[in-house]
Design an enzyme around this catalytic site. Structure first.
Site: not given
Lengths: 245, 245
Positions: A50, A52, A198
């Site tokens: 999923r 972002d 990230r």
């Protein structure tokens, strides 16, 4: 019911992310609406990851069940026609077994994070890479990255919204490769925590500019504390590359 | 007056092309206005190539003369700040001799044309490649391309608007290289006619899909007649790569 696996490519910029949201467009919603337009069925799409808002996919893997008889070929062509002009493409569709699950059957996920290391702003790749103006030492980043490979508690690199049961994950690969002004960070694991790639890239960038040593990165991991996180890299440079089964 | 060479990267989609136009935005106008905003001077920009609407540049070479004292570093940074949010970036600026000319001193130009050969539409690369759904035989394209290399009258591959004095040009390189679903056509010459690369790529695509033989391409060249042109490829896939001096 026939279960189809879809391989999906998308540009994440116009979306709130993969997952359906009450307050904005998502990749999941766009494809589910396209399925409904073609089949008349309210289908639910399941994906390997999923992503972002603003994160892209070169080959997201997903599945959907459809009652009406339709070939995989007609399904992918029909979805692509319906999805225009949104930047979502069904690269392929194939029938899979009833117990095949895009998320739960997945045994490996690969991401790449793209940095353009130059002073000039991005043009052709705006929104699809992270421009870092300060010169980065990619070799130092690559060396430091190795401390994160293996089985660790990645709490430091996990967002407050992460829904994973455990912060302990096994990172199989974290390589930093420079090609001219381009730096790519390749990450592979069975699964990742929310914001993990990230967050790791953000900290590696601190190593690359000399603000952090390899030991600082090791200490941040050992802290198992989100407050020890140096920096969370922007979504622009992140691409879901592949799901393995 | 100080003459500066600028290396410019741009995404061609929002522009009518490089050259200043009465009826729409151009890369030249955007940079000239940025120069004026910084220096107060009405400067004229000269470029190695005048790209069409929708054509991109990875490293266009240009020059401009400025009377006011300014360092090359401050000029490029100032231009980039003024050009935001347009997809134009000054990759570098340097002082050059008074007789150095971005267009007339240029002894070689390189282009690359990017094709994505797949059935699914483009997402991340929409507007920056040409999607061809029919399978292309890149080896046949590469073999046929060799007939165009060398000194020829390229009238067939020249637009009606071409301002070149002669249709005779020497093509130094025309290579077709496949990497998975991606096909790149690399072209190099001292100079090109208007639409020449797109026209050559359009005809090579006919060879790749089996509609034209290598002999058909040779015949089209020999016809020296625009009416013999098979197809003009869209601007999306064309990138000005480099100017040599």
């Amino acid at each position: 019911m026939t279960r189809f696996r879809l391989i999906v490519e998308f540009d994440g910029r116009p979306f709130m992310g993969w997952q359906r949201q009450a307050h904005g467009p998502s990749v999941q919603q766009a494809i589910e609406e396209a399925v409904e337009a073609i089949t008349g069925e309210q289908a639910v799409l399941h994906a390997a990851g999923r992503t972002d808002a603003g994160v892209h996919a070169l080959a997201m893997s997903a599945h959907v069940e459809i009652a009406r008889g339709i070939s995989a070929f007609r399904l992918s062509d029909g979805l692509n026609a319906r999805l225009r002009p949104l930047p979502i493409a069904i690269l392929s569709a194939e029938e899979v077994a009833e117990d095949w699950h895009a998320r739960f059957s997945c045994i490996g996920r690969r991401y790449v994070y793209r940095i353009v290391n130059r002073r000039a702003p991005l043009t052709i790749e705006a929104g699809r890479a992270w421009q870092v103006a300060v010169p980065l030492d990619a070799e130092a980043m690559d060396a430091a990255a190795k401390a994160l490979v293996g089985r660790h508690d990645f709490t430091t690199f996990r967002s407050a919204q992460c829904q994973s049961e455990s912060p302990v994950k096994t990172l199989d690969r974290l390589d930093v490769i420079r090609d001219g002004e381009r730096i790519e960070v390749h990450a592979a694991a069975r699964s990742f925590l929310h914001h993990q790639v990230r967050s790791m890239v953000g900290c590696l960038q601190l190593v690359g500019r000399g603000k952090w040593s390899a030991d600082d990165l090791r200490d941040a991991l050992a802290a198992r504390d989100r407050a020890a996180l140096g920096f969370n890299a922007p979504p622009d440079g992140l691409f879901f590359v592949e799901a393995l089964y």
